[in-house]
Write an enzyme that holds these catalytic residues in place. Structure first.
Site, PDB file in Angstrom:
ATOM      1  N   MET A  40     -22.415  10.956  15.305  1.00 14.06           N
ATOM      2  CA  MET A  40     -21.052  11.165  15.819  1.00 14.06           C
ATOM      3  C   MET A  40     -20.873  10.441  17.149  1.00 14.06           C
ATOM      4  O   MET A  40     -19.942  10.733  17.905  1.00 14.06           O
ATOM      5  CB  MET A  40     -20.770  12.664  15.958  1.00 14.06           C
ATOM      6  CG  MET A  40     -20.802  13.366  14.601  1.00 14.06           C
ATOM      7  SD  MET A  40     -19.864  14.894  14.563  1.00 14.06           S
ATOM      8  CE  MET A  40     -20.741  15.863  15.748  1.00 14.06           C
ATOM      9  N   ALA A  42     -21.638   8.887  21.073  1.00 15.08           N
ATOM     10  CA  ALA A  42     -22.180   9.302  22.376  1.00 15.08           C
ATOM     11  C   ALA A  42     -23.707   9.212  22.290  1.00 15.08           C
ATOM     12  O   ALA A  42     -24.426  10.189  22.507  1.00 15.08           O
ATOM     13  CB  ALA A  42     -21.697  10.701  22.764  1.00 15.08           C
ATOM     14  N   HIS A  47     -30.817   9.497  19.114  1.00 12.46           N
ATOM     15  CA  HIS A  47     -30.181   8.692  18.056  1.00 12.46           C
ATOM     16  C   HIS A  47     -30.930   7.360  17.883  1.00 12.46           C
ATOM     17  O   HIS A  47     -31.178   6.916  16.763  1.00 12.46           O
ATOM     18  CB  HIS A  47     -28.734   8.356  18.428  1.00 12.46           C
ATOM     19  CG  HIS A  47     -27.812   9.527  18.515  1.00 12.46           C
ATOM     20  ND1 HIS A  47     -27.195   9.893  19.684  1.00 12.46           N
ATOM     21  CD2 HIS A  47     -27.362  10.397  17.572  1.00 12.46           C
ATOM     22  CE1 HIS A  47     -26.408  10.934  19.468  1.00 12.46           C
ATOM     23  NE2 HIS A  47     -26.496  11.262  18.191  1.00 12.46           N
ATOM     24  N   GLN A 165     -29.226  21.580   9.275  1.00  9.83           N
ATOM     25  CA  GLN A 165     -28.451  20.479   8.681  1.00  9.83           C
ATOM     26  C   GLN A 165     -29.353  19.603   7.805  1.00  9.83           C
ATOM     27  O   GLN A 165     -28.965  19.189   6.704  1.00  9.83           O
ATOM     28  CB  GLN A 165     -27.830  19.648   9.800  1.00  9.83           C
ATOM     29  CG  GLN A 165     -27.229  18.341   9.348  1.00  9.83           C
ATOM     30  CD  GLN A 165     -26.534  17.617  10.490  1.00  9.83           C
ATOM     31  OE1 GLN A 165     -25.415  17.956  10.833  1.00  9.83           O
ATOM     32  NE2 GLN A 165     -27.189  16.639  11.088  1.00  9.83           N
TER      33      GLN A 165
HETATM   34  P1  AMP Z   1     -25.021  13.777  15.991  1.00 13.45           P
HETATM   35  O1  AMP Z   1     -24.460  12.524  16.569  1.00 13.45           O
HETATM   36  O2  AMP Z   1     -25.195  14.874  16.981  1.00 13.45           O
HETATM   37  O3  AMP Z   1     -24.317  14.207  14.724  1.00 13.45           O
HETATM   38  O4  AMP Z   1     -26.489  13.401  15.550  1.00 13.45           O
HETATM   39  C1  AMP Z   1     -26.743  12.355  14.655  1.00 13.45           C
HETATM   40  C2  AMP Z   1     -28.179  12.454  14.203  1.00 13.45           C
HETATM   41  O5  AMP Z   1     -29.035  12.345  15.325  1.00 13.45           O
HETATM   42  C3  AMP Z   1     -28.482  13.806  13.529  1.00 13.45           C
HETATM   43  O6  AMP Z   1     -29.340  13.596  12.429  1.00 13.45           O
HETATM   44  C4  AMP Z   1     -29.173  14.562  14.639  1.00 13.45           C
HETATM   45  O7  AMP Z   1     -30.048  15.553  14.171  1.00 13.45           O
HETATM   46  C5  AMP Z   1     -29.919  13.447  15.329  1.00 13.45           C
HETATM   47  N1  AMP Z   1     -30.256  13.830  16.693  1.00 13.45           N
HETATM   48  C6  AMP Z   1     -29.410  14.339  17.630  1.00 13.45           C
HETATM   49  N2  AMP Z   1     -30.085  14.634  18.751  1.00 13.45           N
HETATM   50  C7  AMP Z   1     -31.371  14.320  18.520  1.00 13.45           C
HETATM   51  C8  AMP Z   1     -32.565  14.407  19.304  1.00 13.45           C
HETATM   52  N3  AMP Z   1     -32.549  14.893  20.533  1.00 13.45           N
HETATM   53  N4  AMP Z   1     -33.717  13.975  18.739  1.00 13.45           N
HETATM   54  C9  AMP Z   1     -33.736  13.498  17.470  1.00 13.45           C
HETATM   55  N5  AMP Z   1     -32.649  13.399  16.682  1.00 13.45           N
HETATM   56  C10 AMP Z   1     -31.485  13.802  17.203  1.00 13.45           C
END
Ligand code: AMP
Length: 292
Positions: A40, A42, A47, A165
């Protein structure tokens, strides 16, 4: 379509699914693979680590950047979610200019009907995040399925930070017989242990420092779980946050990693994991740790 120009190097960026699909068809060969990292935006190091893994394991890597409205059960959270497409594309470009970015509009994904499909995840959806964020996992299922249809990845990378998730996506793939490997990636943390998250951007420097308590508590809970039962560990965590007025504990749960059913009595053959959701100044943070 296309093309962010950084110092005369062209980086593919797509805002529409038709152009993306056409491009992916043109780069695909018989034995090549597509790795996919849905986000998503940011973007932070967490990521980027998913992208690095995809780059190492695939010929092509697609990253989507899309703040998915149907997975937000709270309008203010959706509105305040950081949107930083320009910085994001620069970070991706610095990592690897061959990454294919898909940054669709809401209309490109939902075609005028911004609603979720209803899924049955065999009960995974009823625990923890599902309890406190009604409709959230239907929104997640809807967007991930849609993105898989558009990108047709061989491998898709998800962080264990959102462990529930990850299990939900695996279940969706299994139940819908989708031909994609789901790969769970380790959690990236700040130096003080706070799990990296796009929502951390909304914390002040002092809140960020204080939020180290979340991971410290998980580590101590893991230690206590070696000798104590589930109920005592849960009570201990509740007491920690009851005495700390800067944090509002939404839930702390110990659950079976596979079924996500909360632990009542410990059983030897199960792998347990602790899950936590905490509000810091109205900003909701989650974290998790394996108790093995
Ligand atoms: P999001 O942008 O929050 O939807 O996250 C996108 C992907 O990045 C999802 O699969 C999250 O689980 C992963 N993600 C977010 N934060 C972290 C983190 N600190 N370490 C590893 N993966 C992450």
């Amino acid at each position: 379509m296309f093309a962010l120009n950084f110092n005369k190097i062209i980086m593919p960026i797509f805002y529409g699914k038709a152009a993306l699909a056409e491009f992916l068809n043109s780069v695909k060969t018989q034995n090549s693979t597509i790795g996919f990292v849905p986000t998503m935006g940011a973007l932070h190091q967490g990521h980027l680590s998913l992208m690095q893994q995809s780059l190492a394991e695939n010929n092509n890597t697609v990253v989507s950047i899309f703040v998915n409205p149907t997975q937000f059960n709270n309008a203010e959270d959706l509105e305040k979610y950081p949107r930083t497409l320009e910085e994001d594309t620069q970070k991706i470009f610095q990592l690897n200019a061959n990454i294919i970015v898909y940054a669709p509009t809401v209309d490109d994904i939902y075609e005028g009907k911004v609603i979720s499909q209803n899924f049955d995840f065999d009960g995974l959806e009823n625990q923890m995040e599902g309890k406190f964020r009604p409709g959230h996992f239907n929104g997640v299922g809807t967007i991930v399925k849609r993105l898989f249809e558009i990108v047709s990845p061989n491998n898709a990378y998800f962080g264990k930070k959102d462990f529930q998730q990850l299990q939900i996506v695996k279940k969706m793939v299994l139940k819908n017989h989708l031909n994609v490997n789901i790969i769970g990636c380790e959690i990236h943390r700040e130096a003080n242990g706070l799990a990296m998250s796009s929502r951390n951007e909304r914390l002040s420097a002092s809140e960020k420092e204080q939020a180290a308590i979340i991971y410290q508590t998980l580590l101590q809970a893991k230690e206590k779980f070696k000798a104590q039962d589930c109920k005592s560990v849960k009570q201990w965590v509740k007491d920690v946050f009851d005495t700390n007025t800067n944090f509002d504990l939404e839930y702390f749960e110990i659950a079976d990693e596979e079924t996500l059913i909360p632990c009542d009595e410990k059983t030897k053959d199960k792998n347990y994991r602790a899950f936590i959701a905490v509000f810091v100044n109205n900003i909701r943070l989650i974290d998790t740790i394996s108790l093995k």
